[in-house]
Design a protein around this motif. Structure first.
Motif, PDB file in Angstrom:
ATOM      1  N   GLY A 246       1.404  -0.848  -2.136  1.00  0.00           N
ATOM      2  CA  GLY A 246       0.602  -0.335  -1.047  1.00  0.00           C
ATOM      3  C   GLY A 246      -0.475   0.632  -1.483  1.00  0.00           C
TER       4      GLY A 246
ATOM      5  N   LEU B  92      -2.963  -1.725  -3.185  1.00  0.00           N
ATOM      6  CA  LEU B  92      -3.237  -2.916  -2.371  1.00  0.00           C
ATOM      7  C   LEU B  92      -3.294  -4.167  -3.240  1.00  0.00           C
TER       8      LEU B  92
ATOM      9  N   ARG C  10       1.602  -5.703   6.274  1.00  0.00           N
ATOM     10  CA  ARG C  10       0.491  -5.345   5.391  1.00  0.00           C
ATOM     11  C   ARG C  10       0.207  -6.469   4.406  1.00  0.00           C
TER      12      ARG C  10
END
Length: 370
Positions: free
Chosen positions: A227, A230, A348
């Motif tokens: 995260g 990314l 995500r």
């Protein structure tokens, strides 16, 4: 005197709880003789002696929590404290003492001059949480070392409740991390198991096979997601984490390479993992590296759920209780065994379409019979 400190336990483990001492002050020990058993968040670890000698002191009692680098035992002998032994399982070295950041500047009890004050890392953390001023304490440890007991004795606040330990403490930390990072979305469906042969139900093995085939059909769920950067890491193998409920808390051992194992091999692997977890004999490495997880809470109770994803994984499958249910089958009402399945993904990294295709492939494999 020379101290042997809690050694590096591997796998990033930084603390352990004393379970049982196998020596006491005054005992003479040999090299590699068992000193103490400690419990980490993953397993019971037996700590051997790095040297032969006479034990002059054991630090802590069963139930105490120690951090890596804090003293375990002290040996009788000549020399200064700077000869402290810092352990590592399987070997030891005598190259370091308390780290520099384990000292604070405090007022000497007999003067106003500043002096270095040795503090256990765990005691420093506890003092920060409780608001205890370390500079006002007199350490009861060797060389005036301030221990957790010293901080607890100085705290005038009432106890706030029972502290979580070992597995449950780690679980609480992991769940907080997951809640802070993951954006979960859950989709559910029922698998009709009427094609399964009578008496041949083996849900865990069938679920493992179905998850492997769903990962092959939709590889986007068998990835690791970073995260912060990314970025996605695509896994070549499917290493299935299997949630196991125990009185001590939740364990998630890993069944490796489920996509390339037959049913009997999977069955034996699952049995071995369960036995090792319940006996607390599972190696820490067998609790690391899952690429996707299965929670079979249906062995206890419940139909649907939204289990928690542990980063860097992006998906977890939940399996509920198999129950007999009236369904429409070939234009007629029939009673079939139904397995409720839940899929939670990290939105995500996983799209709704990818999640739906994965769950469809999983359910179709479960419904295909033996």
């Amino acid at each position: 005197m020379k101290q042997f400190k809690l050694p590096d336990l591997g796998e990033g483990l930084q603390e352990a709880e004393i379970v049982e001492w196998h020596v006491k002050a005054g005992d003479e020990v040999a090299v590699d003789q068992l000193l103490v058993s400690v419990e980490t968040a993953k397993a019971i670890v037996e700590v051997p002696s790095p040297r032969a000698g006479v034990i002059s002191r054991c630090f802590g009692v069963p139930g105490d929590l120690l951090h890596v680098g804090e003293p375990l035992v002290e040996f009788e002998g000549q020399g200064e404290d700077s000869g402290t032994v810092v352990g590592n399982l399987g070997h030891a070295s005598g190259t370091s003492d308390l780290a520099a950041d384990d000292f604070i500047i405090g007022a000497a009890p007999s003067s106003r001059e500043a002096r270095p004050l040795p503090v256990m890392p765990a005691a420093r953390d506890l003092a920060r949480r409780l608001g205890v001023e370390l500079g006002q304490l007199k350490g009861s440890g060797p060389g005036g070392l301030i221990t957790v007991a010293d901080v607890q004795a100085a705290d005038t606040q009432p106890a706030a409740g029972e502290a979580l330990r070992s597995v449950r403490r780690t679980m609480a930390k992991n769940m907080s991390r997951a809640h802070a990072e993951v954006v979960p979305v859950t989709i559910v469906e029922d698998a009709d198991l009427h094609r399964w042969a009578d008496g041949a139900r083996d849900p865990m093995v069938r679920l493992a096979r179905a998850i492997a085939r769903a990962c092959q059909a939709e590889p986007a769920l068998n990835v690791g997601f970073d995260g912060a950067r990314l970025s996605i890491t695509r896994h070549q193998h499917i290493d299935l984490g299997v949630a196991v409920d125990t009185p001590d808390g939740l364990f998630v051992p890993v069944l490796r390479d489920v996509g390339n194992r037959d049913a009997e091999d999977l069955r034996q692997g699952l049995a071995r993992l369960r036995a090792d977890v319940l006996n607390r004999s599972i190696p820490p490495r067998e609790l690391m590296g899952a690429t996707i997880t299965l929670s079979n809470y249906g062995t206890l109770f419940g139909r649907y759920a939204s289990p928690v994803i542990m980063p860097p994984q992006v998906a977890i499958i939940g399996a509920g209780v198999i129950r007999e249910q009236a369904v429409a089958h070939q234009g007629q009402v029939a009673v079939h065994p139904m397995l409720p399945v839940s899929l939670t993904v990290d939105h995500r990294a996983v799209t709704g379409g990818e999640a739906a295709r994965f769950l469809k492939a999983l359910v179709e494999d479960l419904q295909a019979g033996e």
